[in-house]
Design a protein around this motif. Structure first.
Motif, PDB file in Angstrom:
ATOM      1  N   TYR A  73      -1.058   7.883 -20.811  1.00 16.62           N
ATOM      2  CA  TYR A  73      -1.387   6.838 -21.487  1.00 16.62           C
ATOM      3  C   TYR A  73      -2.018   6.379 -20.718  1.00 16.62           C
ATOM      4  N   GLU A  74      -1.958   5.592 -19.680  1.00 18.11           N
ATOM      5  CA  GLU A  74      -2.297   5.182 -18.773  1.00 18.11           C
ATOM      6  C   GLU A  74      -4.063   5.547 -18.340  1.00 18.11           C
ATOM      7  N   MET A  75      -3.898   6.844 -17.495  1.00 17.73           N
ATOM      8  CA  MET A  75      -5.169   7.919 -17.527  1.00 17.73           C
ATOM      9  C   MET A  75      -5.711   7.759 -18.407  1.00 17.73           C
ATOM     10  N   ILE A  76      -5.395   7.868 -20.078  1.00 17.48           N
ATOM     11  CA  ILE A  76      -6.086   8.085 -21.234  1.00 17.48           C
ATOM     12  C   ILE A  76      -6.972   6.906 -21.958  1.00 17.48           C
ATOM     13  N   THR A  77      -5.937   5.957 -21.470  1.00 13.44           N
ATOM     14  CA  THR A  77      -6.457   4.524 -22.109  1.00 13.44           C
ATOM     15  C   THR A  77      -7.286   3.702 -21.052  1.00 13.44           C
ATOM     16  N   GLY A  78      -6.377   3.766 -19.352  1.00 13.06           N
ATOM     17  CA  GLY A  78      -6.892   2.710 -18.407  1.00 13.06           C
ATOM     18  C   GLY A  78      -6.387   1.263 -18.162  1.00 13.06           C
ATOM     19  N   ARG A  79      -4.940   1.022 -19.374  1.00 13.08           N
ATOM     20  CA  ARG A  79      -4.498   0.017 -19.718  1.00 13.08           C
ATOM     21  C   ARG A  79      -2.478   0.257 -18.847  1.00 13.08           C
ATOM     22  N   LYS A  80      -2.481   0.172 -17.576  1.00 14.21           N
ATOM     23  CA  LYS A  80      -1.249   0.080 -17.028  1.00 14.21           C
ATOM     24  C   LYS A  80       0.198   0.125 -17.418  1.00 14.21           C
ATOM     25  N   PRO A  81       1.148   0.625 -18.473  1.00 11.81           N
ATOM     26  CA  PRO A  81       2.108  -0.262 -18.678  1.00 11.81           C
ATOM     27  C   PRO A  81       2.621  -1.089 -17.989  1.00 11.81           C
ATOM     28  N   PRO A  88       0.718  -1.405   0.028  1.00 12.23           N
ATOM     29  CA  PRO A  88      -0.135  -0.208   0.180  1.00 12.23           C
ATOM     30  C   PRO A  88       0.507   2.084  -0.121  1.00 12.23           C
ATOM     31  N   TRP A  89       1.974   1.374   0.986  1.00 16.60           N
ATOM     32  CA  TRP A  89       3.149   2.666   0.623  1.00 16.60           C
ATOM     33  C   TRP A  89       4.053   3.224  -0.805  1.00 16.60           C
ATOM     34  N   GLU A  90       3.378   1.445  -2.017  1.00 18.09           N
ATOM     35  CA  GLU A  90       4.420   1.899  -2.903  1.00 18.09           C
ATOM     36  C   GLU A  90       3.513   2.888  -3.960  1.00 18.09           C
ATOM     37  N   PHE A  91       4.401   3.105  -5.033  1.00 17.01           N
ATOM     38  CA  PHE A  91       4.349   3.940  -5.639  1.00 17.01           C
ATOM     39  C   PHE A  91       3.336   3.846  -7.052  1.00 17.01           C
ATOM     40  N   ARG A  92       3.232   2.232  -7.098  1.00 17.28           N
ATOM     41  CA  ARG A  92       2.483   1.422  -7.891  1.00 17.28           C
ATOM     42  C   ARG A  92       1.178   1.659  -7.762  1.00 17.28           C
ATOM     43  N   SER A  93       0.887   1.458  -6.278  1.00 20.07           N
ATOM     44  CA  SER A  93      -0.300   1.092  -6.086  1.00 20.07           C
ATOM     45  C   SER A  93      -0.732   1.914  -5.972  1.00 20.07           C
ATOM     46  N   LYS A  94      -0.630   3.433  -5.914  1.00 18.16           N
ATOM     47  CA  LYS A  94      -1.398   4.852  -5.640  1.00 18.16           C
ATOM     48  C   LYS A  94      -1.986   4.654  -7.111  1.00 18.16           C
ATOM     49  N   PRO A  95      -3.202   5.592  -7.012  1.00 17.31           N
ATOM     50  CA  PRO A  95      -3.978   5.707  -8.728  1.00 17.31           C
ATOM     51  C   PRO A  95      -3.088   6.368  -9.230  1.00 17.31           C
ATOM     52  N   ALA A  96      -3.518   7.100 -10.207  1.00 19.27           N
ATOM     53  CA  ALA A  96      -2.752   6.884 -11.475  1.00 19.27           C
ATOM     54  C   ALA A  96      -3.038   8.988 -10.572  1.00 19.27           C
ATOM     55  N   TRP A  97      -3.372   9.245 -10.850  1.00 19.70           N
ATOM     56  CA  TRP A  97      -4.122  11.436 -10.200  1.00 19.70           C
ATOM     57  C   TRP A  97      -2.855  11.394  -9.620  1.00 19.70           C
TER      58      TRP A  97
END
Length: 446
Positions: free
Chosen positions: A404-412, A91-100
């Protein structure tokens, strides 16, 4: 001692910019409860000059002064810590945070850079105001200080009316704007004409004498002597030569044509020393020169001597805000103009790209807070813009993938980000090598 002063200003400016840029990432990361493992000024390759762990973060100073970084848990960055990415997200990691939230963290550094530049320019407007010579007050025209200007068709005494069809208020901007212009409108002997400029003007400037295309005309004030000058002792630094062999000399550029007819001669000259007029005898060599270099006369002295009216603007506290914001916008626009020229090969501007030595070299030999803050503000703008470039190793690369992730909804995928980071790192290294290679080439070609 001069090198030490330049180095001190360079390191102080660089350290300030790096720390504040990284704070721009650090603070929002903390606000969004993201773990920050390291906060470093400079790079700690193999070892650190200093480090101390406070809470969950190690704060330190590296030995390699090429930048700095914050290491945020759960983020693929320049540390390439791929082992941690193989573990389940926490939960404390960058990758777990919302895109915004991740976007705000990544934009924090450049946001601080731009805010810092604005604040510095506001402060400078309030403390120093503005002092310059208006283009309209250069009544006797320009001094063509660079031979390239003569080749283009400019002559001493030309009055610059417009650059690319636009009037320029501050004379200091005239020579700079000309570098990126297509034509300049001048007045010569009452006749108005256009001087067309080549697309590779910057290239020509870089290959020639490293002085501006033209300057406002200056009095013939003695700034120094050549090693073989026979007039050292007859003249002193600070003397102003006002006539040679009975011919009036108002400006420095008027002296050379006079000397052409005085080779191997001794002639009387009138000078001003300590505000008193005096007659001396000057000796011309076989080339028609007296072996002296001109002095750069302060604006206040030029005004006192009656050469120019100096425009001064002082700003109150609240007036400084719009003035500083306006200056920031102007400098940002200038930098984008420079980048456009650099990425246009036909201009040859890429040859002028410099690395760390070029940055070091722009600081003055004597300590000047005004120069220090002015350069720091410019570097802050440059750092902000460069970090926004869509290169994966830079903030702009991360922002690109987040958008890209926020627009497409797909995370690289993590593997893709790992490869992208490596590619971006190699691109960045290539750019650094190119810039610093230019420094080395210019040093050896002097």
């Amino acid at each position: 001692m001069e090198i030490a002063i330049k180095l001190a200003q360079f390191l102080l400016s660089l350290s300030l910019l790096i720390i504040l840029h990284e704070l721009g990432h650090f603070i929002p990361a903390k606000i969004f409860k993201t773990k920050v493992e390291k906060f470093y000024l400079f790079f700690d390759v193999k070892f650190s000059l200093f480090k101390k762990k406070i809470g969950e973060t190690v704060y330190g100073i590296g030995w390699l002064p090429l930048g700095g970084y914050v290491k945020i848990a759960g983020m693929i960055d320049e540390s390439m810590d791929t082992d941690a990415m193989k573990l389940p997200p926490q939960p404390w990691e960058f990758r777990s945070k919302p895109a915004w939230q991740r976007l705000i963290i990544m934009l924090g550094g450049v946001t601080v850079n731009f805010i810092l530049a604005v604040l510095i320019y506001i402060g400078m407007a309030y403390v120093y105001g503005e002092t310059f010579i208006a283009n309209k007050d250069v009544k006797d025209g320009i001094w063509v200080s660079n031979p390239v200007g003569e080749q283009l068709g400019f002559k001493n005494g030309d009055k610059i009316l417009k650059v690319d069809g636009k009037e320029v208020a501050n004379f200091d901007d005239v020579s700079y704007n000309t570098l990126f212009a297509k034509d300049v409108t001048i007045e010569r002997g009452g006749e108005v004409k256009d001087v067309k400029l080549p697309v590779d003007l910057i290239d020509k400037m870089l290959d020639g004498k490293k002085v501006p295309l033209f300057l406002y005309r200056i009095p013939f004030a003695v700034g120094g002597f050549s090693d073989d000058s026979t007039n050292n002792g007859i003249l002193e630094k600070g003397d102003i030569i006002t006539s040679i062999n009975g011919q009036p000399v108002k400006y420095y550029d008027e002296a050379a044509p006079i000397g052409e007819n005085l080779k191997n001669q001794k002639v009387p000259a009138t000078i001003i020393r300590d505000e008193k007029e005096k007659t001396v005898t000057l000796t011309y060599n076989k080339e028609g020169k007296i072996g002296v270099a001109p002095a750069i006369t302060p604006l206040s002295n030029l005004e006192r001597l009656g050469y120019y009216d100096v425009t001064r603007t002082q700003y109150g506290f609240f007036e400084a805000f719009p003035a500083g914001i306006k200056r920031s916008g102007e400098e940002l626009t200038k930098y984008f103009t420079q980048l456009k020229a650099i990425f246009t090969p036909s201009t040859g501007a890429y040859k002028g790209v410099g690395g760390f030595y070029a940055i070091f070299d722009i600081f003055p030999n004597s300590w000047s807070w005004e120069a220090f803050w002015n350069i720091t503000a410019l570097l802050s703008i440059m750092l902000g813009v460069m970090n926004l470039l869509p290169i994966p190793a830079l903030d702009g690369g991360h922002v690109m993938f987040l958008l890209y992730e926020m627009i497409t909804g797909r995370k690289p995928g993590d593997k893709f980000m790992e490869y992208a980071q490596m590619a971006g790192f190699f691109i960045l290294i290539a750019l650094v090598l190119f810039a610093n290679g230019n420094d080395i080439f210019k040093a050896f070609s002097k």
